[in-house]
Write a protein that holds these residues in place. Sequence first.
Motif, PDB file in Angstrom:
ATOM      1  N   GLY A 113      12.316   9.660   2.292  1.00  0.00           N
ATOM      2  CA  GLY A 113      11.977  10.484   3.326  1.00  0.00           C
ATOM      3  C   GLY A 113      10.453  11.355   2.826  1.00  0.00           C
ATOM      4  N   SER A 114       9.878  10.647   1.675  1.00  0.00           N
ATOM      5  CA  SER A 114       8.645  11.281   1.282  1.00  0.00           C
ATOM      6  C   SER A 114       7.759   9.938   1.214  1.00  0.00           C
ATOM      7  CB  SER A 114       8.790  11.671  -0.263  1.00  0.00           C
ATOM      8  OG  SER A 114       7.673  12.357  -0.833  1.00  0.00           O
ATOM      9  N   VAL A 115       7.532   9.382   0.055  1.00  0.00           N
ATOM     10  CA  VAL A 115       6.734   8.330  -0.298  1.00  0.00           C
ATOM     11  C   VAL A 115       6.947   7.235   0.873  1.00  0.00           C
ATOM     12  CG1 VAL A 115       5.936   6.558  -1.731  1.00  0.00           C
ATOM     13  CG2 VAL A 115       6.294   8.853  -2.607  1.00  0.00           C
ATOM     14  N   SER A 116       5.938   6.702   1.223  1.00  0.00           N
ATOM     15  CA  SER A 116       6.057   5.437   2.038  1.00  0.00           C
ATOM     16  C   SER A 116       5.222   4.106   1.569  1.00  0.00           C
ATOM     17  CB  SER A 116       5.496   5.831   3.599  1.00  0.00           C
ATOM     18  OG  SER A 116       5.367   4.636   4.471  1.00  0.00           O
ATOM     19  N   THR A 117       5.630   2.953   1.699  1.00  0.00           N
ATOM     20  CA  THR A 117       4.987   1.941   1.350  1.00  0.00           C
ATOM     21  C   THR A 117       4.896   0.896   2.647  1.00  0.00           C
ATOM     22  OG1 THR A 117       6.128   1.818  -0.679  1.00  0.00           O
ATOM     23  CG2 THR A 117       4.869  -0.170  -0.185  1.00  0.00           C
ATOM     24  N   LEU A 118       3.639   0.485   3.157  1.00  0.00           N
ATOM     25  CA  LEU A 118       3.135  -0.413   3.822  1.00  0.00           C
ATOM     26  C   LEU A 118       3.099  -1.651   3.196  1.00  0.00           C
ATOM     27  CD1 LEU A 118       2.283  -1.036   6.660  1.00  0.00           C
ATOM     28  CD2 LEU A 118       0.004  -0.559   6.089  1.00  0.00           C
ATOM     29  N   LYS A 119       3.860  -2.611   3.677  1.00  0.00           N
ATOM     30  CA  LYS A 119       4.002  -4.106   2.969  1.00  0.00           C
ATOM     31  C   LYS A 119       3.370  -4.988   4.086  1.00  0.00           C
ATOM     32  CE  LYS A 119       8.114  -2.480   0.810  1.00  0.00           C
ATOM     33  NZ  LYS A 119       9.437  -2.865   0.314  1.00  0.00           N
TER      34      LYS A 119
ATOM     35  N   LEU B  17       1.019  -1.294  -0.137  1.00  0.00           N
ATOM     36  CA  LEU B  17      -0.126  -0.001   0.103  1.00  0.00           C
ATOM     37  C   LEU B  17       0.955   1.336   0.039  1.00  0.00           C
ATOM     38  CD1 LEU B  17      -2.645  -1.092   2.813  1.00  0.00           C
ATOM     39  CD2 LEU B  17      -2.538  -1.690   0.531  1.00  0.00           C
ATOM     40  N   ARG B  18       0.419   2.270  -0.746  1.00  0.00           N
ATOM     41  CA  ARG B  18       1.334   3.188  -0.967  1.00  0.00           C
ATOM     42  C   ARG B  18       0.632   4.753  -0.551  1.00  0.00           C
ATOM     43  NH1 ARG B  18       5.001   5.424  -5.631  1.00  0.00           N
ATOM     44  NH2 ARG B  18       4.702   7.742  -5.609  1.00  0.00           N
ATOM     45  N   CYS B  19       1.705   5.438  -0.144  1.00  0.00           N
ATOM     46  CA  CYS B  19       1.272   6.815   0.538  1.00  0.00           C
ATOM     47  C   CYS B  19       2.200   7.980  -0.114  1.00  0.00           C
ATOM     48  CB  CYS B  19       1.226   6.640   1.989  1.00  0.00           C
ATOM     49  SG  CYS B  19       1.162   8.548   2.965  1.00  0.00           S
ATOM     50  N   ASP B  20       1.563   9.123  -0.570  1.00  0.00           N
ATOM     51  CA  ASP B  20       2.252  10.187  -0.912  1.00  0.00           C
ATOM     52  C   ASP B  20       1.871  11.212   0.128  1.00  0.00           C
ATOM     53  OD1 ASP B  20       2.175   8.946  -3.922  1.00  0.00           O
ATOM     54  OD2 ASP B  20       3.870  10.477  -3.538  1.00  0.00           O
ATOM     55  N   PRO B  21       2.711  11.826   0.925  1.00  0.00           N
ATOM     56  CA  PRO B  21       2.246  12.656   1.833  1.00  0.00           C
ATOM     57  C   PRO B  21       2.239  14.062   1.248  1.00  0.00           C
ATOM     58  CG  PRO B  21       4.659  12.137   2.220  1.00  0.00           C
ATOM     59  CD  PRO B  21       4.201  11.264   1.148  1.00  0.00           C
ATOM     60  N   ILE B  22       1.918  15.038   2.172  1.00  0.00           N
ATOM     61  CA  ILE B  22       2.128  16.503   1.666  1.00  0.00           C
ATOM     62  C   ILE B  22       3.707  16.918   1.390  1.00  0.00           C
ATOM     63  CG2 ILE B  22       1.366  18.699   2.198  1.00  0.00           C
ATOM     64  CD1 ILE B  22      -0.823  17.752   3.552  1.00  0.00           C
TER      65      ILE B  22
ATOM     66  N   THR C  81       7.598  16.294   7.299  1.00  0.00           N
ATOM     67  CA  THR C  81       8.697  15.310   7.602  1.00  0.00           C
ATOM     68  C   THR C  81       8.101  13.993   8.277  1.00  0.00           C
ATOM     69  OG1 THR C  81       8.981  16.306   9.715  1.00  0.00           O
ATOM     70  CG2 THR C  81      10.338  17.302   7.730  1.00  0.00           C
ATOM     71  N   ALA C  82       7.010  14.395   8.891  1.00  0.00           N
ATOM     72  CA  ALA C  82       6.332  13.148   9.719  1.00  0.00           C
ATOM     73  C   ALA C  82       5.350  12.471   8.850  1.00  0.00           C
ATOM     74  CB  ALA C  82       5.927  13.740  10.995  1.00  0.00           C
ATOM     75  N   LEU C  83       5.231  11.181   9.050  1.00  0.00           N
ATOM     76  CA  LEU C  83       4.399  10.335   8.408  1.00  0.00           C
ATOM     77  C   LEU C  83       3.939   9.239   9.148  1.00  0.00           C
ATOM     78  CD1 LEU C  83       4.474   9.121   4.522  1.00  0.00           C
ATOM     79  CD2 LEU C  83       3.931   7.509   6.394  1.00  0.00           C
ATOM     80  N   TYR C  84       2.514   8.921   9.201  1.00  0.00           N
ATOM     81  CA  TYR C  84       2.014   7.819   9.972  1.00  0.00           C
ATOM     82  C   TYR C  84       1.153   6.924   9.262  1.00  0.00           C
ATOM     83  CZ  TYR C  84       3.063  11.954  13.298  1.00  0.00           C
ATOM     84  OH  TYR C  84       3.324  13.115  14.015  1.00  0.00           O
ATOM     85  N   TRP C  85       1.158   5.654   9.649  1.00  0.00           N
ATOM     86  CA  TRP C  85       0.050   4.598   9.163  1.00  0.00           C
ATOM     87  C   TRP C  85      -0.665   4.339  10.268  1.00  0.00           C
ATOM     88  CZ3 TRP C  85      -0.528   3.355   4.185  1.00  0.00           C
ATOM     89  CH2 TRP C  85       0.191   3.391   3.137  1.00  0.00           C
ATOM     90  N   TYR C  86      -2.047   4.276  10.045  1.00  0.00           N
ATOM     91  CA  TYR C  86      -2.989   3.857  10.881  1.00  0.00           C
ATOM     92  C   TYR C  86      -3.915   2.786  10.178  1.00  0.00           C
ATOM     93  CZ  TYR C  86      -2.282   8.049  13.500  1.00  0.00           C
ATOM     94  OH  TYR C  86      -1.697   9.112  14.275  1.00  0.00           O
TER      95      TYR C  86
END
Lengths: 114, 112
Positions: free
Chosen positions: A72-78, A21-26, A30-35
Amino acid sequence: GAGVSQTPSNKVTEKGKYVELRCDPISGHTALYWYRQSLGQGPEFLIYFQGTGAADDSGLPNDRFFAVRPEGSVSTLKIQRTERGDSAVYLCASSKTGLGNEQFFGPGTRLTVL
Amino acid sequence: SQQGEEDPQALSIQEGENATMNCSYKTSINNLQWYRQNSGRGLVHLILIRSNEREKHSGRLRVTLDTSKKSSSLLITASRAADTASYFCALYHQGGSEKLVFGKGMKLTVNP
């Protein structure tokens, strides 16, 4: 400006499969969270990144769950070896600095494990 | 439990009426935040109140915080049908994790 975006919006998979699952933050946050949010419940914290590093992964339910944020930008939850109990809406949020400031949420990815 | 508990769990009112929802918690907090979630716009931050503040306003929203009673209330004045949503209080605890701890939420229905 653009908000937090998440892809895909829906994901249906079979038990035992691997999903990302991919997330592109604003931009600039600098801070990114998954819930994770189950029906009728509030969001449940999974993991927090400050920059590239996972500063708090205490909410990950087990070692089948892993998340990265290499630049430090896009995050992926695996999620490996998915189980039916993993079915939920996975939300990503970003914050300008973290430190308890407001979080901006994406629309979520609805994961269904058959 | 570190999470807040919203009360009531559901509230149905008529457009134009005020809506009050409460959040109680058990541990020390640094700040408390209220979020709204509806199917159209997802989860949206409404207001943040710090532990050294007692009251904040934002448009039709008024939030109070009583740290001695470990409770907060969110008042929505002159409600509109568009306020229909689930509302969550989220706690940012002192010392340690950056995570927000959300309650189970309360469902507000504003009837036109």
